[in-house]
Design a protein around this motif. Structure first.
Motif, PDB file in Angstrom:
ATOM      1  N   GLU A  51       0.814  -1.215   0.000  1.00 16.73           N
ATOM      2  CA  GLU A  51       0.000   0.000   0.000  1.00 16.73           C
ATOM      3  C   GLU A  51       0.853   1.272   0.000  1.00 16.73           C
ATOM      4  N   GLY A  52       1.859   1.285  -0.857  1.00 16.07           N
ATOM      5  CA  GLY A  52       2.687   2.470  -1.002  1.00 16.07           C
ATOM      6  C   GLY A  52       3.759   2.636   0.050  1.00 16.07           C
ATOM      7  N   ARG A  53       3.870   1.682   0.959  1.00 17.17           N
ATOM      8  CA  ARG A  53       4.897   1.738   1.996  1.00 17.17           C
ATOM      9  C   ARG A  53       5.925   0.636   1.773  1.00 17.17           C
ATOM     10  N   LYS A  92      18.363   2.319   0.552  1.00 15.45           N
ATOM     11  CA  LYS A  92      17.987   2.748   1.900  1.00 15.45           C
ATOM     12  C   LYS A  92      17.019   3.930   1.875  1.00 15.45           C
ATOM     13  N   ASP A  93      17.198   4.806   0.908  1.00 11.83           N
ATOM     14  CA  ASP A  93      16.356   6.006   0.838  1.00 11.83           C
ATOM     15  C   ASP A  93      14.911   5.683   0.479  1.00 11.83           C
ATOM     16  N   ASP A  94      14.659   4.472  -0.031  1.00 13.07           N
ATOM     17  CA  ASP A  94      13.296   4.076  -0.403  1.00 13.07           C
ATOM     18  C   ASP A  94      12.477   3.595   0.787  1.00 13.07           C
ATOM     19  N   ILE A  95      13.137   3.257   1.873  1.00 11.05           N
ATOM     20  CA  ILE A  95      12.448   2.687   3.030  1.00 11.05           C
ATOM     21  C   ILE A  95      11.579   3.761   3.696  1.00 11.05           C
ATOM     22  N   THR A  96      10.310   3.439   3.892  1.00 10.27           N
ATOM     23  CA  THR A  96       9.389   4.381   4.549  1.00 10.27           C
ATOM     24  C   THR A  96       9.218   4.093   6.026  1.00 10.27           C
ATOM     25  N   ASP A  97       9.441   2.829   6.428  1.00 13.03           N
ATOM     26  CA  ASP A  97       9.228   2.427   7.817  1.00 13.03           C
ATOM     27  C   ASP A  97      10.283   1.393   8.207  1.00 13.03           C
ATOM     28  N   GLN A 162      12.755  10.731  14.239  1.00 13.20           N
ATOM     29  CA  GLN A 162      12.077   9.771  13.358  1.00 13.20           C
ATOM     30  C   GLN A 162      11.386   8.640  14.127  1.00 13.20           C
ATOM     31  N   LEU A 163      11.507   8.631  15.445  1.00 14.60           N
ATOM     32  CA  LEU A 163      10.980   7.540  16.259  1.00 14.60           C
ATOM     33  C   LEU A 163       9.504   7.732  16.589  1.00 14.60           C
ATOM     34  N   LYS A 164       8.736   6.654  16.431  1.00 18.41           N
ATOM     35  CA  LYS A 164       7.348   6.622  16.880  1.00 18.41           C
ATOM     36  C   LYS A 164       7.106   5.307  17.624  1.00 18.41           C
ATOM     37  N   PHE A 165       6.102   5.320  18.492  1.00 15.87           N
ATOM     38  CA  PHE A 165       5.794   4.152  19.299  1.00 15.87           C
ATOM     39  C   PHE A 165       4.473   3.518  18.873  1.00 15.87           C
ATOM     40  N   ILE A 166       4.464   2.197  18.888  1.00 14.19           N
ATOM     41  CA  ILE A 166       3.255   1.410  18.670  1.00 14.19           C
ATOM     42  C   ILE A 166       2.631   1.131  20.028  1.00 14.19           C
ATOM     43  N   ASP A 167       1.322   1.274  20.143  1.00 15.27           N
ATOM     44  CA  ASP A 167       0.643   0.967  21.402  1.00 15.27           C
ATOM     45  C   ASP A 167       0.812  -0.513  21.741  1.00 15.27           C
ATOM     46  N   VAL A 168       1.068  -0.793  22.994  1.00  8.67           N
ATOM     47  CA  VAL A 168       1.274  -2.179  23.425  1.00  8.67           C
ATOM     48  C   VAL A 168      -0.085  -2.829  23.675  1.00  8.67           C
ATOM     49  N   VAL A 169      -0.693  -3.219  22.587  1.00  3.80           N
ATOM     50  CA  VAL A 169      -1.989  -3.908  22.604  1.00  3.80           C
ATOM     51  C   VAL A 169      -1.857  -5.097  21.671  1.00  3.80           C
ATOM     52  N   ASP A 170      -1.885  -6.297  22.223  1.00  3.50           N
ATOM     53  CA  ASP A 170      -1.660  -7.480  21.390  1.00  3.50           C
ATOM     54  C   ASP A 170      -2.692  -7.552  20.273  1.00  3.50           C
ATOM     55  N   GLY A 171      -2.209  -7.712  19.050  1.00  3.24           N
ATOM     56  CA  GLY A 171      -3.087  -7.775  17.889  1.00  3.24           C
ATOM     57  C   GLY A 171      -3.403  -6.424  17.286  1.00  3.24           C
ATOM     58  N   GLN A 173      -3.405  -3.277  14.929  1.00  2.42           N
ATOM     59  CA  GLN A 173      -3.114  -3.171  13.504  1.00  2.42           C
ATOM     60  C   GLN A 173      -2.004  -2.154  13.272  1.00  2.42           C
ATOM     61  N   PHE A 174      -0.967  -2.590  12.549  1.00  5.14           N
ATOM     62  CA  PHE A 174       0.107  -1.691  12.117  1.00  5.14           C
ATOM     63  C   PHE A 174      -0.230  -1.123  10.741  1.00  5.14           C
ATOM     64  N   THR A 175      -0.699  -1.986   9.860  1.00  3.75           N
ATOM     65  CA  THR A 175      -1.295  -1.590   8.581  1.00  3.75           C
ATOM     66  C   THR A 175      -2.524  -2.477   8.394  1.00  3.75           C
ATOM     67  N   LYS A 176      -3.189  -2.305   7.278  1.00  2.26           N
ATOM     68  CA  LYS A 176      -4.373  -3.118   6.990  1.00  2.26           C
ATOM     69  C   LYS A 176      -4.037  -4.606   6.995  1.00  2.26           C
ATOM     70  N   ASN A 177      -2.837  -4.952   6.524  1.00  4.44           N
ATOM     71  CA  ASN A 177      -2.456  -6.353   6.362  1.00  4.44           C
ATOM     72  C   ASN A 177      -1.438  -6.841   7.387  1.00  4.44           C
ATOM     73  N   ILE A 178      -1.085  -5.990   8.342  1.00  3.69           N
ATOM     74  CA  ILE A 178      -0.086  -6.362   9.342  1.00  3.69           C
ATOM     75  C   ILE A 178      -0.602  -6.003  10.730  1.00  3.69           C
ATOM     76  N   LYS A 179      -0.591  -6.974  11.609  1.00  2.00           N
ATOM     77  CA  LYS A 179      -0.866  -6.673  13.010  1.00  2.00           C
ATOM     78  C   LYS A 179       0.324  -7.091  13.849  1.00  2.00           C
ATOM     79  N   VAL A 180       0.365  -6.630  15.087  1.00  3.36           N
ATOM     80  CA  VAL A 180       1.537  -6.811  15.938  1.00  3.36           C
ATOM     81  C   VAL A 180       1.190  -7.682  17.132  1.00  3.36           C
ATOM     82  N   ARG A 181       2.016  -8.714  17.332  1.00  7.14           N
ATOM     83  CA  ARG A 181       1.937  -9.540  18.525  1.00  7.14           C
ATOM     84  C   ARG A 181       3.074  -9.119  19.456  1.00  7.14           C
ATOM     85  N   PHE A 182       2.891  -9.325  20.746  1.00  7.08           N
ATOM     86  CA  PHE A 182       3.920  -8.975  21.722  1.00  7.08           C
ATOM     87  C   PHE A 182       4.344 -10.226  22.491  1.00  7.08           C
TER      88      PHE A 182
END
Length: 279
Positions: A51-53, A92-97, A162-171, A173-182
């Motif tokens: 999705e463009g990332r 390296k310059d192409d990396i968005t995340d 450039q640093l951002k934090f993801i909320d520590v909530v299991d599952g 959503q990071f993107t539409k197709n990616i979620k985060v497990r802890f």
């Protein structure tokens, strides 16, 4: 979504440390050691185009530490972060995340470079993702884990803005197709990306499951801060993964990029290995 393996080279770690209480006569059958009891491990990152990332999961060990530091880890192989990105058609310059599963040096080292004596982020156009719990754990490390959290790998990321934090909530959503497990056994609040890809579920295992050799439950690294927690996390996850036919992407396995699991009378075992490109 497109996926690319990003091989950043091999390094060596003590076999006993990698397999904890499991005797060498057992673990060396699948992971033979050299004369110094060192086993070879990959540092396999994952590049996700979606999705463009362009999302890079982990960055390898990097190259900015001194000769004494690297002499402990015996880096070898022809792969590098830059070479693997170029083989995938990117720079390296192409990396968005940059998604950092955790901040141990073999996962975050390539996130920061030293240029003309100055430390700066390697991916100038990217947002770097961690979570506040793990970040605080890393910048104020305990004595046992301090050697794995190197300030020169970590602090320049925050200083860059450039640093951002993801909320520590299991599952979450990071993107539409990616979620985060802890996961909390290896280190506090390690993040594992779970992908929906071609109708399949893929999980990048980071250090919850470094290799196929770590599938048996007692095979827990001495590096893990909370080994009993790792045992519980592995047992729960492997049961879920086998029941739902997850594909596991292995960061440190020197041979196998991905695997699936199967249930047997003796518990959950390794089933099949294959490449990311073949999924």
């Amino acid at each position: 979504m497109n996926l690319y393996k990003i091989e950043t080279g091999f390094f060596k770690l003590d076999g006993g440390a990698m397999f904890g209480v499991v005797p060498k006569v057992i673990w060396e059958k699948s992971n033979p050691a050299d004369e110094r009891n060192l086993c070879t491990w990959a540092m396999r990152c994952l590049l996700i185009e979606d999705e463009g990332r362009l999302i890079l999961v982990d960055t390898g060990i990097g190259d900015k530490q001194d000769e004494k530091f690297f002499s402990h880890y015996h880096l070898h192989g022809d792969d590098s972060l830059e070479k693997s990105l170029a083989q995938a058609g990117f720079s390296k310059d192409d990396i968005t995340d940059v998604f950092l599963t955790h901040l141990h040096f073999d996962h975050v080292g390539g996130a920061v470079v030293r240029e003309n004596g100055e430390l700066k982020t390697a991916f100038k156009n990217a947002t770097y993702w961690s979570n506040k719990q793990h970040w605080e754990w890393a910048v104020n490390p305990n004595a046992r884990e301090k050697a794995s959290f190197l300030k020169e790998n970590i602090l320049p990321i925050a200083e860059s803005g450039q640093l951002k934090f993801i909320d520590v909530v299991d599952g979450i959503q990071f993107t539409k197709n990616i979620k985060v497990r802890f996961a909390y056994g290896h280190t506090h609040a390690q993040m594992l990306p779970q992908l929906n890809y071609k109708g399949k579920t893929l999980v990048y295992m980071a250090d919850l499951l470094p290799s196929v050799g770590h599938i048996p439950l007692p095979y827990v690294m001495s590096y893990d801060m909370f080994p009993i927690k790792t045992l519980d996390e592995k047992a729960t996850f492997l049961k879920e993964a086998e029941a739902n036919n997850y594909i596991l992407i292995l960061e440190h396995d020197p041979v196998n990029e991905c695997c699936t699991l199967k249930s047997t009378e003796k518990g959950i075992k390794f089933d099949k290995a294959f490449t990311i490109a073949s999924i």
